[in-house]
Write an enzyme that holds these catalytic residues in place. Structure first.
Site, PDB file in Angstrom:
ATOM      1  N   CYS A   2       0.823  -1.205   0.000  1.00  0.00           N
ATOM      2  CA  CYS A   2       0.000   0.000   0.000  1.00  0.00           C
ATOM      3  C   CYS A   2       0.859   1.257   0.000  1.00  0.00           C
ATOM      4  O   CYS A   2       1.963   1.262   0.538  1.00  0.00           O
ATOM      5  CB  CYS A   2      -0.861   0.029   1.254  1.00  0.00           C
ATOM      6  SG  CYS A   2      -1.857  -1.431   1.459  1.00  0.00           S
ATOM      7  N   ARG A  27       4.745   0.518  -6.277  1.00  0.00           N
ATOM      8  CA  ARG A  27       4.770  -0.360  -5.107  1.00  0.00           C
ATOM      9  C   ARG A  27       3.849  -1.565  -5.285  1.00  0.00           C
ATOM     10  O   ARG A  27       3.947  -2.529  -4.534  1.00  0.00           O
ATOM     11  CB  ARG A  27       4.341   0.427  -3.863  1.00  0.00           C
ATOM     12  CG  ARG A  27       5.281   1.557  -3.523  1.00  0.00           C
ATOM     13  CD  ARG A  27       4.663   2.477  -2.501  1.00  0.00           C
ATOM     14  NE  ARG A  27       4.573   1.886  -1.186  1.00  0.00           N
ATOM     15  CZ  ARG A  27       5.485   2.013  -0.231  1.00  0.00           C
ATOM     16  NH1 ARG A  27       6.565   2.709  -0.458  1.00  0.00           N
ATOM     17  NH2 ARG A  27       5.311   1.457   0.940  1.00  0.00           N
ATOM     18  N   TRP A  74      -2.880  -2.610  -1.580  1.00  0.00           N
ATOM     19  CA  TRP A  74      -2.459  -3.957  -1.973  1.00  0.00           C
ATOM     20  C   TRP A  74      -3.164  -4.884  -0.983  1.00  0.00           C
ATOM     21  O   TRP A  74      -2.837  -4.891   0.216  1.00  0.00           O
ATOM     22  CB  TRP A  74      -0.938  -4.079  -1.882  1.00  0.00           C
ATOM     23  CG  TRP A  74      -0.406  -5.374  -2.370  1.00  0.00           C
ATOM     24  CD1 TRP A  74      -0.195  -5.730  -3.667  1.00  0.00           C
ATOM     25  CD2 TRP A  74       0.005  -6.490  -1.572  1.00  0.00           C
ATOM     26  NE1 TRP A  74       0.331  -7.002  -3.721  1.00  0.00           N
ATOM     27  CE2 TRP A  74       0.467  -7.492  -2.453  1.00  0.00           C
ATOM     28  CE3 TRP A  74       0.044  -6.746  -0.203  1.00  0.00           C
ATOM     29  CZ2 TRP A  74       0.943  -8.724  -2.010  1.00  0.00           C
ATOM     30  CZ3 TRP A  74       0.513  -7.966   0.244  1.00  0.00           C
ATOM     31  CH2 TRP A  74       0.954  -8.941  -0.667  1.00  0.00           C
ATOM     32  N   ASN A  98      -1.027   1.423   5.697  1.00  0.00           N
ATOM     33  CA  ASN A  98      -0.128   0.455   5.052  1.00  0.00           C
ATOM     34  C   ASN A  98       0.349  -0.488   6.145  1.00  0.00           C
ATOM     35  O   ASN A  98       0.830  -0.030   7.183  1.00  0.00           O
ATOM     36  CB  ASN A  98       1.064   1.199   4.423  1.00  0.00           C
ATOM     37  CG  ASN A  98       2.159   0.252   3.974  1.00  0.00           C
ATOM     38  OD1 ASN A  98       1.926  -0.941   3.776  1.00  0.00           O
ATOM     39  ND2 ASN A  98       3.361   0.782   3.819  1.00  0.00           N
ATOM     40  N   GLY A  99       0.201  -1.803   5.916  1.00  0.00           N
ATOM     41  CA  GLY A  99       0.646  -2.766   6.923  1.00  0.00           C
ATOM     42  C   GLY A  99      -0.468  -3.744   7.264  1.00  0.00           C
ATOM     43  O   GLY A  99      -1.430  -3.889   6.500  1.00  0.00           O
ATOM     44  N   GLU A 484      17.046 -17.059  -9.934  1.00  0.00           N
ATOM     45  CA  GLU A 484      16.581 -15.696 -10.212  1.00  0.00           C
ATOM     46  C   GLU A 484      15.861 -15.638 -11.564  1.00  0.00           C
ATOM     47  O   GLU A 484      14.839 -14.966 -11.700  1.00  0.00           O
ATOM     48  CB  GLU A 484      17.789 -14.741 -10.176  1.00  0.00           C
ATOM     49  CG  GLU A 484      17.548 -13.332 -10.700  1.00  0.00           C
ATOM     50  CD  GLU A 484      16.528 -12.541  -9.906  1.00  0.00           C
ATOM     51  OE1 GLU A 484      16.031 -13.038  -8.877  1.00  0.00           O
ATOM     52  OE2 GLU A 484      16.186 -11.436 -10.353  1.00  0.00           O
ATOM     53  N   LYS A 488      12.091 -14.403 -11.995  1.00  0.00           N
ATOM     54  CA  LYS A 488      11.770 -13.265 -12.858  1.00  0.00           C
ATOM     55  C   LYS A 488      10.689 -13.644 -13.862  1.00  0.00           C
ATOM     56  O   LYS A 488       9.738 -12.897 -14.082  1.00  0.00           O
ATOM     57  CB  LYS A 488      13.047 -12.827 -13.569  1.00  0.00           C
ATOM     58  CG  LYS A 488      13.114 -11.404 -13.958  1.00  0.00           C
ATOM     59  CD  LYS A 488      13.845 -10.540 -12.965  1.00  0.00           C
ATOM     60  CE  LYS A 488      13.223 -10.591 -11.589  1.00  0.00           C
ATOM     61  NZ  LYS A 488      13.951  -9.876 -10.591  1.00  0.00           N
ATOM     62  N   GLU A 491       7.274 -14.110 -12.090  1.00  0.00           N
ATOM     63  CA  GLU A 491       6.588 -12.951 -11.518  1.00  0.00           C
ATOM     64  C   GLU A 491       5.990 -12.032 -12.568  1.00  0.00           C
ATOM     65  O   GLU A 491       4.985 -11.390 -12.299  1.00  0.00           O
ATOM     66  CB  GLU A 491       7.451 -12.198 -10.499  1.00  0.00           C
ATOM     67  CG  GLU A 491       8.610 -11.444 -11.026  1.00  0.00           C
ATOM     68  CD  GLU A 491       9.367 -10.705  -9.910  1.00  0.00           C
ATOM     69  OE1 GLU A 491       8.781 -10.323  -8.897  1.00  0.00           O
ATOM     70  OE2 GLU A 491      10.583 -10.506 -10.083  1.00  0.00           O
ATOM     71  N   HIS A 507      18.457 -35.991 -10.256  1.00  0.00           N
ATOM     72  CA  HIS A 507      17.857 -36.416  -8.991  1.00  0.00           C
ATOM     73  C   HIS A 507      16.359 -36.117  -8.958  1.00  0.00           C
ATOM     74  O   HIS A 507      15.759 -36.072  -7.897  1.00  0.00           O
ATOM     75  CB  HIS A 507      18.569 -35.741  -7.819  1.00  0.00           C
ATOM     76  CG  HIS A 507      20.019 -36.086  -7.753  1.00  0.00           C
ATOM     77  ND1 HIS A 507      20.460 -37.343  -7.411  1.00  0.00           N
ATOM     78  CD2 HIS A 507      21.133 -35.363  -8.036  1.00  0.00           C
ATOM     79  CE1 HIS A 507      21.792 -37.370  -7.464  1.00  0.00           C
ATOM     80  NE2 HIS A 507      22.207 -36.188  -7.856  1.00  0.00           N
ATOM     81  N   LYS A 606       6.063  -3.838  -4.656  1.00  0.00           N
ATOM     82  CA  LYS A 606       7.481  -3.503  -4.774  1.00  0.00           C
ATOM     83  C   LYS A 606       8.166  -3.556  -3.415  1.00  0.00           C
ATOM     84  O   LYS A 606       9.273  -4.042  -3.280  1.00  0.00           O
ATOM     85  CB  LYS A 606       7.610  -2.102  -5.385  1.00  0.00           C
ATOM     86  CG  LYS A 606       9.044  -1.648  -5.604  1.00  0.00           C
ATOM     87  CD  LYS A 606       9.694  -2.425  -6.728  1.00  0.00           C
ATOM     88  CE  LYS A 606      11.145  -2.068  -6.944  1.00  0.00           C
ATOM     89  NZ  LYS A 606      11.836  -3.121  -7.706  1.00  0.00           N
TER      90      LYS A 606
HETATM   91  O1  M6R Z   1      13.193  -4.407  -1.315  1.00  0.00           O
HETATM   92  P1  M6R Z   1      13.781  -5.779  -1.178  1.00  0.00           P
HETATM   93  O2  M6R Z   1      15.031  -5.949  -1.993  1.00  0.00           O
HETATM   94  O3  M6R Z   1      14.008  -6.176   0.248  1.00  0.00           O
HETATM   95  O4  M6R Z   1      12.701  -6.756  -1.772  1.00  0.00           O
HETATM   96  C1  M6R Z   1      12.864  -8.141  -1.692  1.00  0.00           C
HETATM   97  C2  M6R Z   1      11.900  -8.860  -2.615  1.00  0.00           C
HETATM   98  O5  M6R Z   1      10.577  -8.540  -2.272  1.00  0.00           O
HETATM   99  C3  M6R Z   1      12.138  -8.487  -4.087  1.00  0.00           C
HETATM  100  O6  M6R Z   1      13.443  -8.741  -4.474  1.00  0.00           O
HETATM  101  C4  M6R Z   1      11.175  -9.293  -4.989  1.00  0.00           C
HETATM  102  O7  M6R Z   1      11.516 -10.646  -4.953  1.00  0.00           O
HETATM  103  C5  M6R Z   1      11.216  -8.721  -6.413  1.00  0.00           C
HETATM  104  N1  M6R Z   1       9.894  -8.532  -6.915  1.00  0.00           N
HETATM  105  C6  M6R Z   1      11.914  -9.601  -7.361  1.00  0.00           C
HETATM  106  O8  M6R Z   1      11.919  -9.109  -8.655  1.00  0.00           O
END
Ligand code: M6R
Length: 611
Positions: A2, A27, A74, A98-99, A484, A488, A491, A507, A606
């Site tokens: 949020c 965000r 969010w 937010n939270g 990663e 990527k 997501e 395995h 974000k």
């Molecule tokens: O702000 P941060 O680096 O602590 O965030 C960590 C993860 O939430 C962030 O890297 C998330 O996995 C990204 N969306 C990946 O692209």
């Protein structure tokens, strides 16, 4: 997560609230709303979906108040509907949050027993009820907020408006960030609240950050800060470097696209900051909080992509500095009750510096007597402020939800740290340091070269966009990069993807291999290169569809069996930074080909300020 904004101004604020909310879109959110106070009355407009829906509501039924709060939500408790969108109001009180209020069910049951009825499914609404009930009991607004805050368990940043109070806005924070902005020039006497400096950048660069447990009472005469015990406290006013132009998308289709292309430049900036380029040595601009020579081991915690950066760095710290590393995802680490030897070093990695689990790990490590080194992108973040040393990744604002340049800047900085530790521990001599520094200095140029592979990757993405599942394989530092790559792709394209250590293939995951499964193999020419190629042969023998990201050696060996994304030849140690680029471009172009919103993927935030 949020986003919150509040304006106590001298002219109608709804338009500016909306513009400011647009700066918080990065965000991640799924509904939005604003409320202003006009002639003593609170009026709200809320809409599910993107801000254009809220904009349409405001165009149809404008708001004219000079005092207002706004929110991008969010969803945590309750679906992303207009009814659940913030601001929430009860009686004389409107609030944005937010939270997560963890004890909201207990509070709601208690309020229901007293006759309160609730309009939404959210945890937030209890806050409006509690504050309003305290005011009905005769407390002034600030007293009512102060009485309510200790009842809330969880994490929150809150902004309040009160009916009949056209010169009052209150903000509060516990576990989620909130900043106060001070108007200047023709805006002198205006005050702002925001989730981050970026949101407020067009309004002001003069800010004060609320500390944990603080609340702030804003009137047009000033800002008064109070701590958890309601004692008046001073909070330093700072100038923020974030400026409005920094979040312009320029000619790029998405922020993610822009941020991918910025990487040669920003990595150059990081290296120039942490290396002495003319001497060819590492040159940290700060003193480490521990003596690396006496350090028995290093503990690292982070989340998501930042965790992958930590995993890659663990290889570097072990190999270059011969330092044992323990690395854990922060959401597990914070609850593991890991015993930590006093005087040890805890390294936290985070783009935002606000991720709830990473922050909790930081605080746990502090209690365990660890020194704290954080690698963060946001200089003013809570993690930066709570660390013994905050090393900045200098990536500039990252707006795309999928982390790209922040990741590679984390890697570049972590590589410099590994070199600094190696030098301090005597595990590398001056010659080796110079060799590794030269390897690092070559990285920006190599990245620029790799960006030219984009047309090929774009074509490939058209194929990948039709896949149901994708497998990523790698060994050594390419293994975390495979994780990663899979993250990527998942997501932003929503295609199911898995990253595996190539040696693990037989395995289990090899059972998935058939001619429909694209297998993306990251194979820089390093000391496990031959082993990786053997694993590729195992896939080829089962008719697997191989996409090999490798240099001329890989192309020579497997030209016939695989589709090749040709990488420049390079020394192996820091290849993960360069190989991150094709991984990011594959995800980006696949998502774009599939018509997905690469910058704001569904369900994602974000800055993850809740557990
Ligand atoms: O702000 P941060 O680096 O602590 O965030 C960590 C993860 O939430 C962030 O890297 C998330 O996995 C990204 N969306 C990946 O692209």
């Amino acid at each position: 997560m949020c986003g919150i904004v509040g304006i106590l101004g001298a002219r109608p604020v709804a338009g500016t609230l909306l513009e400011t909310l647009k700066r918080l879109e990065y965000r991640g959110y799924d509904s939005a709303g604003v409320a202003t106070l006009e002639n003593g009355q609170i009026t709200r407009r809320r809409a599910a979906g993107k801000l254009k829906n809220l904009e349409a509501c405001l165009a149809a039924e404008p708001l004219f108040g000079h005092l207002g709060i706004g929110h991008t939500r969010w969803a945590t408790h309750g679906r992303p509907t207009a009814i659940n969108a913030h601001p929430h109001q009860n009686g004389k009180v409107a609030v944005v949050h937010n939270g997560i209020i963890e004890n909201f069910k207990t509070l709601r049951d208690e309020l229901r027993a007293k006759g309160h009825t609730f309009a939404s499914d959210t945890d937030t609404e209890v806050v409006a009820h509690l504050v309003d009930a305290a005011m009905s009991d005769g407390l002034a607004p600030a007293e009512a907020v102060a009485a309510t805050l200790p009842r809330l368990k969880g994490a929150f940043a809150l902004a309040f408006l009160f009916e009949g109070e056209d010169d009052l806005m209150i903000g509060a924070r516990e576990g989620a960030p909130l900043v106060v902005g001070f108007g200047a020039g023709d805006k002198t006497g205006e005050f702002y609240l925001g989730s981050d400096a970026l949101a407020l950048a067009p309004l002001t660069d003069a800010l004060a950050y609320l500390e944990e447990g603080d609340y702030v009472v804003l009137t047009r005469h000033g800002a008064k800060f109070y701590d958890t015990e309601s004692r008046p406290v001073a909070r330093k006013r700072v100038k923020t470097p974030a400026s409005a132009f920094l979040i312009d998308r320029g000619n790029y289709r998405h922020f993610m696209d822009k941020e991918i292309h910025e990487q040669p430049e920003v990595i150059g900036r990081v290296l120039a900051h942490y290396l002495d380029l003319s001497a060819g040595t590492v040159a940290l601009p700060f003193e480490l909080p521990v003596d690396p020579a006496r350090l028995p081991r290093l503990t690292i915690a982070a989340c998501g992509t930042a965790y992958m950066a930590g995993l890659i760095a663990s290889y570097w710290f072990e190999r270059i500095a011969k330092l044992p590393v323990e690395i854990e995802v922060a959401s597990e680490f914070r609850y593991r009750e890991a015993p930590m030897q006093k005087g040890g070093l805890m390294l936290l990695i985070s783009q935002s510096g606000e991720t709830a689990d990473t922050l909790a790990s930081l605080r746990y490590a502090k209690q365990q007597g660890q020194k704290i080194l954080s690698v963060v992108n946001v200089a003013t973040s809570t993690m930066a402020r709570e660390s013994d040393v905050a090393a900045l990744t200098l990536a500039g604002p990252e707006i795309g939800v999928a982390s790209t340049k922040a990741f590679t800047c984390q890697l570049a900085l972590l590589a410099c740290l590994a070199l600094a530790f190696g030098r301090a521990r005597g595990t590398i001599d001056a010659k080796e340091e110079a060799r590794l520094v030269a390897e690092l200095m070559a990285v920006p140029g190599l990245m620029a070269e790799v960006l030219h592979r984009e047309p090929k990757i774009e074509l490939l993405a058209r194929d990948l966009g039709k896949a149901r599942d994708v497998l990523y394989l790698g060994r050594g530092t390419s293994y975390p990069l495979a994780l990663e790559g899979a993250l990527k792709l998942k997501e932003i394209s929503y295609i199911h993807a898995e990253g595996y250590a190539a040696g693990e293939l037989k395995h289990g995951p090899i059972a998935l291999v058939d001619s429909d499964l694209p297998v993306i193999v990251l194979a820089p020419r390093d000391r496990v290169f031959e082993k990786t190629l053997s694993n590729v042969q195992e896939v080829a023998a089962r008719n697997g569809r191989i996409i090999l990201i490798s240099d001329s050696a890989g192309a020579n060996d497997l030209g016939g069996e695989a589709e090749i994304i040709a990488m420049p030849d390079m020394a192996p140690e820091f290849s993960a930074i360069v190989y991150a680029l094709p991984v990011q471009m594959i995800a980006y172009h696949t998502a774009v080909f599939m018509g997905k919103d690469a910058d704001q993927p569904r369900n994602l935030a974000k800055s993850v300020t809740v557990e």
